[in-house]
Motif scaffolding. Structure first.
Motif, PDB file in Angstrom:
ATOM      1  N   SER A  49       1.069  -1.393   0.029  1.00 24.11           N
ATOM      2  CA  SER A  49      -0.322  -0.137  -0.359  1.00 24.11           C
ATOM      3  C   SER A  49       1.368   0.998   0.007  1.00 24.11           C
ATOM      4  CB  SER A  49      -0.765  -0.194   1.163  1.00 24.11           C
ATOM      5  OG  SER A  49      -1.584  -0.963   1.243  1.00 24.11           O
ATOM      6  N   GLU A  50       0.117   2.419  -0.980  1.00 26.05           N
ATOM      7  CA  GLU A  50       0.987   3.674  -0.422  1.00 26.05           C
ATOM      8  C   GLU A  50       0.046   4.669  -0.657  1.00 26.05           C
ATOM      9  OE1 GLU A  50       4.856   4.712  -3.476  1.00 26.05           O
ATOM     10  OE2 GLU A  50       3.456   4.817  -4.540  1.00 26.05           O
ATOM     11  N   LEU A  51       0.065   5.625  -0.700  1.00 24.33           N
ATOM     12  CA  LEU A  51      -0.093   6.751  -0.125  1.00 24.33           C
ATOM     13  C   LEU A  51       0.538   8.821  -0.541  1.00 24.33           C
ATOM     14  CD1 LEU A  51      -3.069   8.541  -0.210  1.00 24.33           C
ATOM     15  CD2 LEU A  51      -2.922   8.678   2.848  1.00 24.33           C
ATOM     16  N   ARG A  52       0.150   9.360  -1.122  1.00 27.95           N
ATOM     17  CA  ARG A  52       1.122  10.414  -1.285  1.00 27.95           C
ATOM     18  C   ARG A  52       0.238  11.433  -0.933  1.00 27.95           C
ATOM     19  NH1 ARG A  52       6.018   9.800  -3.845  1.00 27.95           N
ATOM     20  NH2 ARG A  52       5.927   7.728  -4.421  1.00 27.95           N
ATOM     21  N   LEU A  53       0.750  12.662  -0.628  1.00 29.40           N
ATOM     22  CA  LEU A  53       0.619  14.094  -0.618  1.00 29.40           C
ATOM     23  C   LEU A  53       0.337  14.614  -1.273  1.00 29.40           C
ATOM     24  CD1 LEU A  53      -1.691  15.416   2.385  1.00 29.40           C
ATOM     25  CD2 LEU A  53       0.389  16.756   1.467  1.00 29.40           C
ATOM     26  N   ASN A  54       0.294  15.722  -2.702  1.00 26.47           N
ATOM     27  CA  ASN A  54       0.964  16.172  -3.641  1.00 26.47           C
ATOM     28  C   ASN A  54       2.035  15.331  -3.749  1.00 26.47           C
ATOM     29  OD1 ASN A  54      -0.987  17.718  -2.578  1.00 26.47           O
ATOM     30  ND2 ASN A  54      -0.206  19.672  -2.234  1.00 26.47           N
ATOM     31  N   GLY A  55       2.236  13.917  -4.006  1.00 21.36           N
ATOM     32  CA  GLY A  55       3.632  13.880  -5.112  1.00 21.36           C
ATOM     33  C   GLY A  55       4.728  12.652  -4.198  1.00 21.36           C
ATOM     34  N   ALA A  56       3.956  13.280  -2.501  1.00 20.82           N
ATOM     35  CA  ALA A  56       5.250  13.087  -1.699  1.00 20.82           C
ATOM     36  C   ALA A  56       4.725  12.207  -0.428  1.00 20.82           C
ATOM     37  CB  ALA A  56       5.863  14.247  -0.723  1.00 20.82           C
ATOM     38  N   ALA A  57       5.636  10.976  -0.341  1.00 18.58           N
ATOM     39  CA  ALA A  57       5.005   9.135  -0.190  1.00 18.58           C
ATOM     40  C   ALA A  57       4.974   9.714   1.545  1.00 18.58           C
ATOM     41  CB  ALA A  57       5.692   8.380   0.013  1.00 18.58           C
ATOM     42  N   ILE A  58       3.625   9.701   1.949  1.00 18.56           N
ATOM     43  CA  ILE A  58       3.179   9.505   3.698  1.00 18.56           C
ATOM     44  C   ILE A  58       2.854   8.775   4.030  1.00 18.56           C
ATOM     45  CG2 ILE A  58       2.704  12.090   3.694  1.00 18.56           C
ATOM     46  CD1 ILE A  58      -0.299  11.151   3.800  1.00 18.56           C
ATOM     47  N   SER A  59       3.884   8.036   5.636  1.00 16.85           N
ATOM     48  CA  SER A  59       3.914   7.151   6.446  1.00 16.85           C
ATOM     49  C   SER A  59       1.869   6.750   6.130  1.00 16.85           C
ATOM     50  CB  SER A  59       4.161   7.134   7.587  1.00 16.85           C
ATOM     51  OG  SER A  59       5.202   7.075   7.188  1.00 16.85           O
ATOM     52  N   VAL A  60       1.713   5.544   6.662  1.00 17.97           N
ATOM     53  CA  VAL A  60       0.573   5.147   6.755  1.00 17.97           C
ATOM     54  C   VAL A  60       0.201   3.946   7.517  1.00 17.97           C
ATOM     55  CG1 VAL A  60      -2.199   4.011   6.139  1.00 17.97           C
ATOM     56  CG2 VAL A  60      -0.585   5.706   4.506  1.00 17.97           C
ATOM     57  N   THR A  61      -0.265   3.928   8.677  1.00 18.12           N
ATOM     58  CA  THR A  61      -0.183   3.153   9.516  1.00 18.12           C
ATOM     59  C   THR A  61      -0.983   1.418  10.169  1.00 18.12           C
ATOM     60  OG1 THR A  61      -2.692   3.683  11.705  1.00 18.12           O
ATOM     61  CG2 THR A  61      -0.728   4.819  11.678  1.00 18.12           C
ATOM     62  N   GLU A  62      -0.406   0.162  10.572  1.00 17.30           N
ATOM     63  CA  GLU A  62      -1.453  -0.876   9.911  1.00 17.30           C
ATOM     64  C   GLU A  62      -2.920  -0.525   9.836  1.00 17.30           C
ATOM     65  OE1 GLU A  62      -0.122  -3.905  11.839  1.00 17.30           O
ATOM     66  OE2 GLU A  62       2.011  -3.417  12.356  1.00 17.30           O
ATOM     67  N   ASP A  63      -3.784  -0.227  10.449  1.00 18.49           N
ATOM     68  CA  ASP A  63      -5.124  -0.350  10.128  1.00 18.49           C
ATOM     69  C   ASP A  63      -5.013   1.371   9.188  1.00 18.49           C
ATOM     70  OD1 ASP A  63      -4.143   2.301  11.594  1.00 18.49           O
ATOM     71  OD2 ASP A  63      -6.232   2.060  13.392  1.00 18.49           O
ATOM     72  N   GLY A  64      -4.646   2.163   8.752  1.00 18.00           N
ATOM     73  CA  GLY A  64      -4.667   2.956   7.541  1.00 18.00           C
ATOM     74  C   GLY A  64      -5.117   4.270   8.123  1.00 18.00           C
ATOM     75  N   ARG A  65      -4.312   4.420   9.020  1.00 22.56           N
ATOM     76  CA  ARG A  65      -4.457   6.105   9.087  1.00 22.56           C
ATOM     77  C   ARG A  65      -2.992   7.125   8.991  1.00 22.56           C
ATOM     78  NH1 ARG A  65      -8.605   6.856  13.250  1.00 22.56           N
ATOM     79  NH2 ARG A  65      -9.303   5.435  14.200  1.00 22.56           N
ATOM     80  N   PHE A  66      -3.542   7.994   8.731  1.00 22.82           N
ATOM     81  CA  PHE A  66      -1.945   8.996   8.619  1.00 22.82           C
ATOM     82  C   PHE A  66      -2.171  10.517   9.502  1.00 22.82           C
ATOM     83  CE2 PHE A  66      -5.558   9.705   4.995  1.00 22.82           C
ATOM     84  CZ  PHE A  66      -5.202  11.125   4.843  1.00 22.82           C
ATOM     85  N   GLU A  67      -1.164  11.220   9.296  1.00 20.26           N
ATOM     86  CA  GLU A  67      -1.623  12.452  10.307  1.00 20.26           C
ATOM     87  C   GLU A  67       0.300  13.266   9.530  1.00 20.26           C
ATOM     88  OE1 GLU A  67      -0.764  14.423  13.627  1.00 20.26           O
ATOM     89  OE2 GLU A  67      -2.910  13.086  14.093  1.00 20.26           O
ATOM     90  N   GLU A  68      -0.605  14.084   8.524  1.00 21.28           N
ATOM     91  CA  GLU A  68       0.695  14.517   7.473  1.00 21.28           C
ATOM     92  C   GLU A  68       0.569  15.911   7.900  1.00 21.28           C
ATOM     93  OE1 GLU A  68       3.199  13.510   6.721  1.00 21.28           O
ATOM     94  OE2 GLU A  68       4.311  15.020   5.863  1.00 21.28           O
ATOM     95  N   PRO A  69       1.182  17.574   8.645  1.00 21.88           N
ATOM     96  CA  PRO A  69       0.587  18.426   8.736  1.00 21.88           C
ATOM     97  C   PRO A  69       1.330  18.887   7.839  1.00 21.88           C
ATOM     98  CG  PRO A  69       3.538  17.984   9.905  1.00 21.88           C
ATOM     99  CD  PRO A  69       3.159  16.625   9.041  1.00 21.88           C
TER     100      PRO A  69
ATOM    101  N   ASP B  65      -3.390  10.294  -3.472  1.00 24.65           N
ATOM    102  CA  ASP B  65      -2.888   9.766  -4.428  1.00 24.65           C
ATOM    103  C   ASP B  65      -2.632   8.173  -3.415  1.00 24.65           C
ATOM    104  OD1 ASP B  65      -3.421   9.896  -7.131  1.00 24.65           O
ATOM    105  OD2 ASP B  65      -1.490  11.612  -6.207  1.00 24.65           O
ATOM    106  N   ALA B  66      -3.795   7.250  -3.614  1.00 20.79           N
ATOM    107  CA  ALA B  66      -3.791   5.898  -2.495  1.00 20.79           C
ATOM    108  C   ALA B  66      -3.638   4.856  -4.342  1.00 20.79           C
ATOM    109  CB  ALA B  66      -4.535   5.806  -1.801  1.00 20.79           C
ATOM    110  N   THR B  67      -2.608   3.947  -3.367  1.00 21.37           N
ATOM    111  CA  THR B  67      -2.784   2.423  -3.891  1.00 21.37           C
ATOM    112  C   THR B  67      -2.831   0.855  -2.791  1.00 21.37           C
ATOM    113  OG1 THR B  67      -1.385   4.017  -6.183  1.00 21.37           O
ATOM    114  CG2 THR B  67      -1.593   0.708  -5.376  1.00 21.37           C
TER     115      THR B  67
END
Length: 75
Positions: free
Chosen positions: A1-21, A34-36
């Motif tokens: 699984s991968e999540l990107r915020l405006n093209g930059a990869a961000i960390s996602v927890t095992e349960d699918g949560r994320f937090e990014e300033p 963008d999520a895959t």
């Protein structure tokens, strides 16, 4: 699984949560997520935010907002 915020990869927890300033600039701000998943299925969500600077903040010596808004999924 991968999540990107405006093209930059961000960390996602095992349960699918994320937090990014994300520092908003005065005016229009566009956040593209963008999520895959592990099967290669992709989805894109775009969030548009209009940030109106507080008049008191614009009179201050620093133009940096006093707090950094965070983007997190609903639910």
């Amino acid at each position: 699984s991968e999540l990107r915020l405006n093209g930059a990869a961000i960390s996602v927890t095992e349960d699918g949560r994320f937090e990014e300033p994300y520092l908003l600039t005065p005016g229009e701000n566009r956040i593209v997520l963008d999520a895959t998943d592990r099967y290669g299925r992709a989805r894109q969500e775009t969030i548009e935010i209009i940030y109106i600077e507080d008049e008191a903040a614009s009179d201050a010596t620093s133009s940096t907002p006093s707090s950094t808004p965070k983007v997190a999924p609903e639910g």
